[in-house]
Design a protein around this motif. Structure first.
Motif, mmCIF file in Angstrom:
data_model
loop_
_atom_site.group_PDB
_atom_site.id
_atom_site.type_symbol
_atom_site.label_atom_id
_atom_site.label_comp_id
_atom_site.label_asym_id
_atom_site.label_seq_id
_atom_site.Cartn_x
_atom_site.Cartn_y
_atom_site.Cartn_z
ATOM 1 N N ARG A 1 32.732 41.815 43.342
ATOM 2 C CA ARG A 1 33.951 42.185 43.688
ATOM 3 C C ARG A 1 34.615 41.716 44.969
ATOM 4 O O ARG A 1 35.920 41.164 44.977
ATOM 5 C CB ARG A 1 34.015 43.551 43.265
ATOM 6 C CG ARG A 1 34.231 44.062 41.858
ATOM 7 C CD ARG A 1 34.670 45.217 41.487
ATOM 8 N NE ARG A 1 33.944 46.143 42.748
ATOM 9 C CZ ARG A 1 32.847 46.950 42.221
ATOM 10 N NH1 ARG A 1 32.376 46.783 41.088
ATOM 11 N NH2 ARG A 1 32.508 47.889 42.997
ATOM 12 N N GLU A 2 33.712 41.761 46.138
ATOM 13 C CA GLU A 2 34.340 41.520 47.366
ATOM 14 C C GLU A 2 34.661 40.381 47.481
ATOM 15 O O GLU A 2 35.845 39.768 47.995
ATOM 16 C CB GLU A 2 33.363 42.110 48.361
ATOM 17 C CG GLU A 2 33.358 43.569 48.476
ATOM 18 C CD GLU A 2 32.141 44.090 49.257
ATOM 19 O OE1 GLU A 2 31.435 43.146 49.902
ATOM 20 O OE2 GLU A 2 32.167 45.309 49.753
ATOM 21 N N VAL A 3 33.768 39.340 47.015
ATOM 22 C CA VAL A 3 33.900 37.882 47.142
ATOM 23 C C VAL A 3 35.093 37.500 46.292
ATOM 24 O O VAL A 3 36.135 36.778 46.581
ATOM 25 C CB VAL A 3 32.696 37.110 46.736
ATOM 26 C CG1 VAL A 3 33.080 35.741 46.679
ATOM 27 C CG2 VAL A 3 31.803 37.236 47.426
ATOM 28 N N PHE A 4 35.265 38.032 44.987
ATOM 29 C CA PHE A 4 36.315 37.821 44.130
ATOM 30 C C PHE A 4 37.760 38.331 44.890
ATOM 31 O O PHE A 4 38.552 37.393 44.905
ATOM 32 C CB PHE A 4 36.301 38.444 42.708
ATOM 33 C CG PHE A 4 37.526 38.014 41.885
ATOM 34 C CD1 PHE A 4 37.386 37.037 41.196
ATOM 35 C CD2 PHE A 4 38.111 39.245 41.417
ATOM 36 C CE1 PHE A 4 38.366 36.677 40.151
ATOM 37 C CE2 PHE A 4 39.184 38.866 40.431
ATOM 38 C CZ PHE A 4 39.224 37.393 39.754
ATOM 39 N N GLU A 5 37.928 39.440 45.444
ATOM 40 C CA GLU A 5 39.044 40.073 45.977
ATOM 41 C C GLU A 5 39.392 39.184 47.361
ATOM 42 O O GLU A 5 40.561 39.190 47.496
ATOM 43 C CB GLU A 5 38.950 41.304 46.184
ATOM 44 C CG GLU A 5 38.761 42.219 44.889
ATOM 45 C CD GLU A 5 38.466 43.731 45.076
ATOM 46 O OE1 GLU A 5 38.396 43.938 46.328
ATOM 47 O OE2 GLU A 5 38.288 44.547 44.294
ATOM 48 N N ARG A 6 38.346 38.872 47.948
ATOM 49 C CA ARG A 6 38.647 37.942 49.144
ATOM 50 C C ARG A 6 39.179 36.468 49.045
ATOM 51 O O ARG A 6 40.134 36.055 49.745
ATOM 52 C CB ARG A 6 37.414 37.649 49.878
ATOM 53 C CG ARG A 6 37.444 37.117 51.311
ATOM 54 C CD ARG A 6 36.269 37.157 52.242
ATOM 55 N NE ARG A 6 35.285 36.583 51.601
ATOM 56 C CZ ARG A 6 34.088 37.253 51.181
ATOM 57 N NH1 ARG A 6 33.867 38.666 51.453
ATOM 58 N NH2 ARG A 6 32.962 36.631 50.609
ATOM 59 N N ASN A 7 38.878 35.976 47.824
ATOM 60 C CA ASN A 7 39.528 34.878 47.183
ATOM 61 C C ASN A 7 40.685 35.029 46.877
ATOM 62 O O ASN A 7 41.738 33.926 46.677
ATOM 63 C CB ASN A 7 38.325 34.170 46.253
ATOM 64 C CG ASN A 7 37.264 33.456 46.867
ATOM 65 O OD1 ASN A 7 37.206 33.193 47.850
ATOM 66 N ND2 ASN A 7 36.301 33.578 45.892
ATOM 67 N N ILE A 8 41.010 35.943 46.140
ATOM 68 C CA ILE A 8 42.381 36.421 45.727
ATOM 69 C C ILE A 8 43.370 36.431 46.682
ATOM 70 O O ILE A 8 44.603 35.823 46.668
ATOM 71 C CB ILE A 8 42.396 37.585 44.959
ATOM 72 C CG1 ILE A 8 41.611 37.603 43.538
ATOM 73 C CG2 ILE A 8 43.763 38.131 44.646
ATOM 74 C CD1 ILE A 8 41.596 39.155 42.914
ATOM 75 N N ARG A 9 42.944 37.127 47.880
ATOM 76 C CA ARG A 9 43.688 37.177 49.391
ATOM 77 C C ARG A 9 44.003 35.671 49.744
ATOM 78 O O ARG A 9 45.088 35.617 50.260
ATOM 79 C CB ARG A 9 43.168 38.050 50.167
ATOM 80 C CG ARG A 9 43.239 39.389 49.914
ATOM 81 C CD ARG A 9 42.959 40.275 50.991
ATOM 82 N NE ARG A 9 42.951 41.782 50.803
ATOM 83 C CZ ARG A 9 41.637 42.303 50.362
ATOM 84 N NH1 ARG A 9 40.553 41.834 50.311
ATOM 85 N NH2 ARG A 9 41.748 43.784 49.899
ATOM 86 N N ALA A 10 43.139 35.115 49.493
ATOM 87 C CA ALA A 10 43.070 33.498 49.907
ATOM 88 C C ALA A 10 44.233 32.410 49.367
ATOM 89 O O ALA A 10 44.707 31.808 49.765
ATOM 90 C CB ALA A 10 41.767 32.774 50.014
#
Length: 524
Positions: A42-51
């Motif tokens: 989830r953290e990786v996914f949400e970080r890529n969403i912000r990117a």
């Protein structure tokens, strides 16, 4: 689903449709549990969403502190970028309607006709235009959005230029292409939903569909409330559908679906009228049917028993009631009904093509299917290492080898053939059941079942056949979904066509196999 967005008053900015600042509208919601162990994905996914440029805000549930809502908002820059990549059509010029020159004589005739129409009763199925809003995009030409030509588009307010249906579609497009882990298949929101990283993902409705005030006196609070009052309520089942508003709220695909559904329902009325006429003809000619008369009067004709041991001899006149009931649905007018339905099916299809062309012109969807040809993220992730130049766009695209495609199609076709064989086996299983149980019911202890062994056999066989059909329908949908994903179609339209073909084949064989058995094999 795709949902509508419009400028919301200040009083609605605290009802859950906006971020805490009251400015950023919520375009999508992700839901997960704190206790879920897959935190890293989830953290990786949400970080890529912000990117990707999406804004994010988290909020705990008021009823369960373990549930977390992730609110997503797409700013103008992200919407413009992906609207151009997705070829989203937006209004850029108003339509100009030219009125033909009329002679004074024709104008007088039209005035007399309109005056005569005023005396006639009002059409009950017509919608009240005063309650429906004027949708600006229906009076404008559209074109694929381009940031370089942004000055050509009609932009009154950047916050409301992309409606909520388009905003949700763009955010969904982004979420399906964001990675949550390193790897060619570690991509997309669907995989995170299937492995339990997220509990749910959905866009928000515009607001409540109910209101304390009457829509006639105070008007609709939002378009969802308006759709409920003039479309989704049982009290307006007989009225025409507000297709423009459905399209605005849910998007073009769902709007076209309900346009087809309304057209199909309307075309069923003449078919139902003719079918009722055939039934009433059978009722009126029941006492004049020569076949049922001969069956009812054949008291001296003895029929062979149905089974060998326990079944008694029976008179032909015992099936008198069955012969009369059969005549109600199978009489001389049935031939006319069969010819009528053959003509009706052709007329329905051709008239729907005309209706669809009118809707496509009004909604500016002439080239819509060609512009919707987006590469599926699953295809893009699996074949990202193999690329070749697209001869049309001149850009490198993922490429699926011919041998790989053929092998997947062969496996898929084998799966389809196997499932069709399962249906045929189920039908023959019902046949064997009827043969075996007829003698069992004939030797039953209860006199009621023993005297009506044939009815009991038929009734139980019908119930078992119904259960098998319903269970196989559920199984077929999962099998068709698995086989379609196994084929790895390149675009969304190819995926939909492949899935639709499998479901059509499965359901056609499943629902009509018993009918084919009765028509061509029963009694032989």
């Amino acid at each position: 689903l795709y949902f509508l967005s419009q400028e919301v008053p200040d009083k609605n900015k605290t009802n859950g449709l906006y971020f805490r600042d009251g400015k950023c509208r919520i375009d999508y919601i992700l839901v997960y549990r704190k206790s879920n162990p897959q935190t890293e994905k989830r953290e990786v996914f949400e970080r890529n969403i912000r990117a990707e440029g999406l804004q994010m805000e988290k909020e705990s549930s008021l009823t369960n502190s373990d549930i977390i809502f992730v609110k997503l908002h797409a700013p103008w820059e992200v919407l413009g970028k992906y609207a151009e990549l997705m070829n989203v059509r937006m209004p850029f010029r108003r339509k100009i309607y030219y009125l033909h020159r009329r002679y004074k004589f024709m104008n007088r005739i039209e005035k007399q006709i309109s005056r005569f129409r005023g005396w006639l009763p009002r059409k009950p199925m017509k919608l009240d235009k005063e309650t429906l809003p004027d949708l600006e995009e229906n009076d404008c030409y559209t074109a694929p959005f381009s940031q370089q030509r942004i000055h050509h588009f009609i932009i009154h307010n950047k916050d409301t230029f992309f409606n909520n249906a388009t905003r949700s579609r763009i955010v969904h497009h982004i979420l399906q292409r964001v990675k949550y882990e390193e790897g060619k298949n570690k991509i997309g929101l669907n995989r995170l939903l299937s492995n339990g990283s997220y509990e749910a993902a959905f866009p928000l409705h515009e607001g409540s569909y109910r209101s304390k005030n009457s829509i006639k006196t105070h008007g609709a609070e939002n378009h969802r409330h308006l759709l409920y009052e003039c479309w989704a309520s049982w009290g307006v089942w007989y009225k025409y559908q507000p297709l423009d508003l459905v399209r605005r709220y849910f998007g073009e695909k769902i709007g076209l679906y309900f346009a087809w559904l309304g057209w199909y329902t309307g075309m069923l009325f003449p078919a139902a009228f003719i079918g009722l006429f055939v039934f009433l003809y059978g009722v009126t000619t029941l006492n004049h049917c020569q076949v049922s008369k001969e069956v009812c009067q054949a008291t001296d004709i003895i029929m062979c028993p149905i089974c060998d041991k326990y079944c008694p001899f029976m008179r032909l006149s015992d099936s008198c009631i069955y012969a009369k009931v059969t005549h109600l649905f199978d009489n001389g007018a049935t031939v006319f009904f069969a010819v009528f339905m053959a003509v009706w099916a052709t007329v329905f299809l051709e008239f729907w093509k005309r209706r669809r062309a009118v809707i496509a012109y009004d909604w500016d969807l002439i080239d819509w299917e060609e512009e919707e040809e987006e590469i599926r993220p699953q295809f893009e992730a699996k074949y990202s290492k193999k690329e070749r130049m697209n001869p049309i766009s001149g850009k490198p695209e993922p490429y699926q080898a011919f041998a790989d495609k053929c092998s997947r199609l062969i496996v898929s076709a084998s799966g389809i053939f196997f499932m069709i064989c399962v249906v045929i086996a189920a039908v023959f299983g019902i046949v064997i059941y009827r043969v075996v149980t007829v003698s069992t019911f004939a030797a039953f202890k209860w006199a009621l079942i023993r005297n009506n062994s044939q009815v009991a056999t038929t009734g139980t066989a019908v119930c078992i056949n119904f259960c098998i059909i319903m269970l196989l329908n559920v199984l077929y949908e999962k099998v068709a979904l698995f086989l379609t994903n196994l084929e790895q179609p390149r675009t969304e339209s190819e995926w939909e066509n492949s899935f639709t073909l499998k479901m059509f084949l499965f359901q056609f064989v499943n629902l009509n196999s018993s009918t084919f058995y009765i028509a061509f094999f029963l009694g032989r």
